[in-house]
Write a protein that holds these residues in place. Structure first.
Motif, mmCIF file in Angstrom:
data_model
loop_
_atom_site.group_PDB
_atom_site.id
_atom_site.type_symbol
_atom_site.label_atom_id
_atom_site.label_comp_id
_atom_site.label_asym_id
_atom_site.label_seq_id
_atom_site.Cartn_x
_atom_site.Cartn_y
_atom_site.Cartn_z
ATOM 1 N N LYS A 1 0.829 -1.201 0.000
ATOM 2 C CA LYS A 1 0.000 0.000 0.000
ATOM 3 C C LYS A 1 0.867 1.256 0.000
ATOM 4 C CE LYS A 1 -4.137 -1.843 2.260
ATOM 5 N NZ LYS A 1 -5.059 -1.705 3.412
ATOM 6 N N VAL A 2 0.283 2.338 -0.500
ATOM 7 C CA VAL A 2 0.995 3.614 -0.526
ATOM 8 C C VAL A 2 1.306 4.035 0.906
ATOM 9 C CG1 VAL A 2 0.847 6.053 -1.130
ATOM 10 C CG2 VAL A 2 -0.087 4.313 -2.679
ATOM 11 N N PHE A 3 2.553 4.383 1.138
ATOM 12 C CA PHE A 3 3.001 4.763 2.476
ATOM 13 C C PHE A 3 3.466 6.215 2.443
ATOM 14 C CE2 PHE A 3 6.469 5.278 5.533
ATOM 15 C CZ PHE A 3 5.826 4.909 6.699
ATOM 16 N N ARG A 4 2.802 7.068 3.192
ATOM 17 C CA ARG A 4 3.140 8.492 3.205
ATOM 18 C C ARG A 4 3.956 8.847 4.449
ATOM 19 N NH1 ARG A 4 0.321 10.420 -0.960
ATOM 20 N NH2 ARG A 4 -1.675 9.456 -1.505
ATOM 21 N N ASP A 5 4.767 9.887 4.308
ATOM 22 C CA ASP A 5 5.595 10.330 5.431
ATOM 23 C C ASP A 5 4.753 10.662 6.658
ATOM 24 O OD1 ASP A 5 7.551 10.096 3.556
ATOM 25 O OD2 ASP A 5 8.236 12.179 3.630
ATOM 26 N N SER A 6 3.528 11.149 6.437
ATOM 27 C CA SER A 6 2.684 11.582 7.553
ATOM 28 C C SER A 6 2.357 10.444 8.512
ATOM 29 C CB SER A 6 1.384 12.199 7.026
ATOM 30 O OG SER A 6 0.670 11.267 6.233
ATOM 31 N N ALA A 7 2.413 9.192 8.046
ATOM 32 C CA ALA A 7 2.119 8.066 8.936
ATOM 33 C C ALA A 7 3.120 8.000 10.080
ATOM 34 C CB ALA A 7 2.125 6.757 8.146
ATOM 35 N N ILE A 8 4.374 8.352 9.800
ATOM 36 C CA ILE A 8 5.410 8.413 10.839
ATOM 37 C C ILE A 8 5.383 9.769 11.536
ATOM 38 C CG2 ILE A 8 7.902 8.486 11.251
ATOM 39 C CD1 ILE A 8 7.018 5.702 10.879
ATOM 40 N N GLU A 9 5.232 10.831 10.757
ATOM 41 C CA GLU A 9 5.267 12.185 11.324
ATOM 42 C C GLU A 9 4.150 12.399 12.340
ATOM 43 O OE1 GLU A 9 4.999 14.474 7.802
ATOM 44 O OE2 GLU A 9 7.124 14.255 7.267
ATOM 45 N N ASN A 10 2.959 11.877 12.063
ATOM 46 C CA ASN A 10 1.845 12.044 12.994
ATOM 47 C C ASN A 10 2.111 11.335 14.321
ATOM 48 O OD1 ASN A 10 0.462 13.533 11.099
ATOM 49 N ND2 ASN A 10 -0.806 11.831 10.395
ATOM 50 N N LEU A 11 2.759 10.179 14.250
ATOM 51 C CA LEU A 11 3.126 9.476 15.480
ATOM 52 C C LEU A 11 4.163 10.276 16.266
ATOM 53 C CD1 LEU A 11 3.424 5.622 14.845
ATOM 54 C CD2 LEU A 11 2.221 6.749 16.714
ATOM 55 N N THR A 12 5.144 10.817 15.563
ATOM 56 C CA THR A 12 6.181 11.610 16.227
ATOM 57 C C THR A 12 5.573 12.825 16.920
ATOM 58 O OG1 THR A 12 7.814 10.910 14.575
ATOM 59 C CG2 THR A 12 8.337 12.861 15.884
ATOM 60 N N GLU A 13 4.628 13.490 16.253
ATOM 61 C CA GLU A 13 3.955 14.637 16.857
ATOM 62 C C GLU A 13 3.142 14.209 18.077
ATOM 63 O OE1 GLU A 13 1.644 16.398 13.790
ATOM 64 O OE2 GLU A 13 3.384 17.097 12.632
ATOM 65 N N PHE A 14 2.529 13.034 18.000
ATOM 66 C CA PHE A 14 1.774 12.527 19.144
ATOM 67 C C PHE A 14 2.689 12.314 20.343
ATOM 68 C CE2 PHE A 14 0.651 8.874 21.746
ATOM 69 C CZ PHE A 14 -0.607 9.235 22.211
ATOM 70 N N PHE A 15 3.856 11.693 20.116
ATOM 71 C CA PHE A 15 4.783 11.440 21.220
ATOM 72 C C PHE A 15 5.197 12.748 21.891
ATOM 73 C CE2 PHE A 15 6.188 7.639 18.505
ATOM 74 C CZ PHE A 15 5.231 6.821 19.086
ATOM 75 N N GLN A 16 5.439 13.770 21.100
ATOM 76 C CA GLN A 16 5.838 15.061 21.651
ATOM 77 C C GLN A 16 4.711 15.679 22.476
ATOM 78 O OE1 GLN A 16 6.997 17.927 18.695
ATOM 79 N NE2 GLN A 16 7.571 19.478 20.190
ATOM 80 N N ARG A 17 3.490 15.626 21.938
ATOM 81 C CA ARG A 17 2.352 16.191 22.656
ATOM 82 C C ARG A 17 2.059 15.400 23.933
ATOM 83 N NH1 ARG A 17 -0.644 15.917 18.832
ATOM 84 N NH2 ARG A 17 -2.172 14.316 19.337
ATOM 85 N N PHE A 18 2.196 14.082 23.860
ATOM 86 C CA PHE A 18 1.963 13.245 25.035
ATOM 87 C C PHE A 18 2.973 13.586 26.125
ATOM 88 C CE2 PHE A 18 2.572 9.336 27.519
ATOM 89 C CZ PHE A 18 1.264 9.049 27.881
ATOM 90 N N ARG A 19 4.215 13.791 25.734
ATOM 91 C CA ARG A 19 5.254 14.121 26.706
ATOM 92 C C ARG A 19 4.960 15.461 27.389
ATOM 93 N NH1 ARG A 19 9.020 13.363 23.568
ATOM 94 N NH2 ARG A 19 9.454 15.478 22.860
#
Length: 314
Positions: free
Chosen positions: A229-247
């Motif tokens: 399936k098509v894999f976009r950078d946002s799939a990783i970037e959104n997780l990274t942003e979540f980790f920062q916000r969670f912290r």
């Protein structure tokens, strides 16, 4: 003899709720916005009903005053959307309509950013007003006999706005002297609100992480027409942003959630999107590790009836 009033225990029973109460502040965001839809009057509804052989009093109908798909209007609404996204991104839910909790040390930054959005909105409305005659002319053409010039203000300047404030959620101190019993009731009410805020925050983080992990797992393991399936950078970037916000916003209410976030972060730490596209082995490795996190998250969501979290069907 001097009588002293014993101050009621106004600290929440939950350590996490108490941390919220002492380190966060309520922030409210609201908008003044021109309405672009209007109900038809009784005569117009009767006319519309006649075409269907219906009675006007049983018909609900309205008209759209402006073309909201016009680029200049969409620019205005986009700013509202970005302001709301920013507000939600730096805050936690609170069980009072229109309020969320932000860190007290983020108030200055929040105040500044909302002011930036307000200036952007003012500029966008000026541009919208330049096209106002064009939009009204188009509305006259589209609405035909339903067009009414009195529905339209002379100018759009000042009819769109962003407001914010920081309302107090604590019982007023004067109430302690005026009516100690009512003051105690208010203290209990605030305690319950912050206990609920902890539950809402934990539920929101859990559900968001589950969706992000599920989406990334699906992109990595699924196939479409026999191809990855098509894999976009946002799939990783959104997780990274979540980790920062969670912290930044985590109140430490759930060791299990903390551990799951840590596991998910370890899985994708140092992994670049292009590496996942280039290496099938890495895709499989990350997918397998995320499956374990996803399984635990699914169980966490299902096993929390008191928090009323429901997964949407795929």
């Amino acid at each position: 003899m001097t009588a002293t009033l014993e101050e009621p225990a106004n600290q929440t029973r939950s350590p996490a709720a108490n941390r919220l109460r002492t380190t966060m502040a309520a922030a409210r965001l609201s908008f003044n916005w021109l309405g672009v839809r209007k109900s038809l009057n009784a005569h117009q509804k009767n006319q519309a009903a006649d075409s269907f052989g219906a009675e006007g009093k049983f018909l609900s109908a309205g008209k759209k005053l402006l073309d909201t798909s016009h680029p200049v209007y969409r620019n205005v609404t986009a700013i509202r959307g970005r302001a709301v996204s920013y507000w939600k991104g730096v805050s936690l839910p609170y069980p009072e309509p229109g309020m969320r909790l932000i860190r007290q040390d983020s108030i200055t930054a929040f105040d500044h950013q909302i002011a930036v959005f307000r200036d952007e909105l003012d500029d966008a409305v000026v541009e919208l007003d330049r096209h106002y005659d064009e939009l009204r002319t188009a509305a006259r053409r589209r609405l035909g006999d339903l067009f009414d010039a009195s529905d339209y203000p002379a100018s759009l300047i000042g009819l769109f706005g962003i407001e914010h404030d920081f309302p107090s959620v604590e019982p007023p101190s004067y109430l302690q002297q005026l009516n100690p019993a009512v003051y105690e009731q208010e203290c209990q009410r605030v305690q319950a609100r912050f206990d609920e805020a902890v539950r809402l925050a934990e539920a929101a983080f859990t559900e968001e992480l589950a969706k992000l992990v599920e989406h990334l797992s699906d992109r990595l393991s699924g196939e479409a027409d026999g191809k990855p399936k098509v894999f976009r950078d946002s799939a990783i970037e959104n997780l990274t942003e979540f980790f920062q916000r969670f912290r930044q916003l985590n109140v430490g209410s759930s060791e299990q959630l903390d551990e799951l976030v840590s596991r998910a972060q370890q899985v994708v730490r140092g992994v670049e999107p292009q590496q996942l596209r280039d290496s099938q082995t890495l895709r499989q490795q990350v997918s397998t590790q995320l499956a374990g996190v996803q399984s635990t998250l699914d169980g966490l969501l299902v096993d929390r009836p008191r928090r009323n979290i429901q997964r949407r069907p795929r």
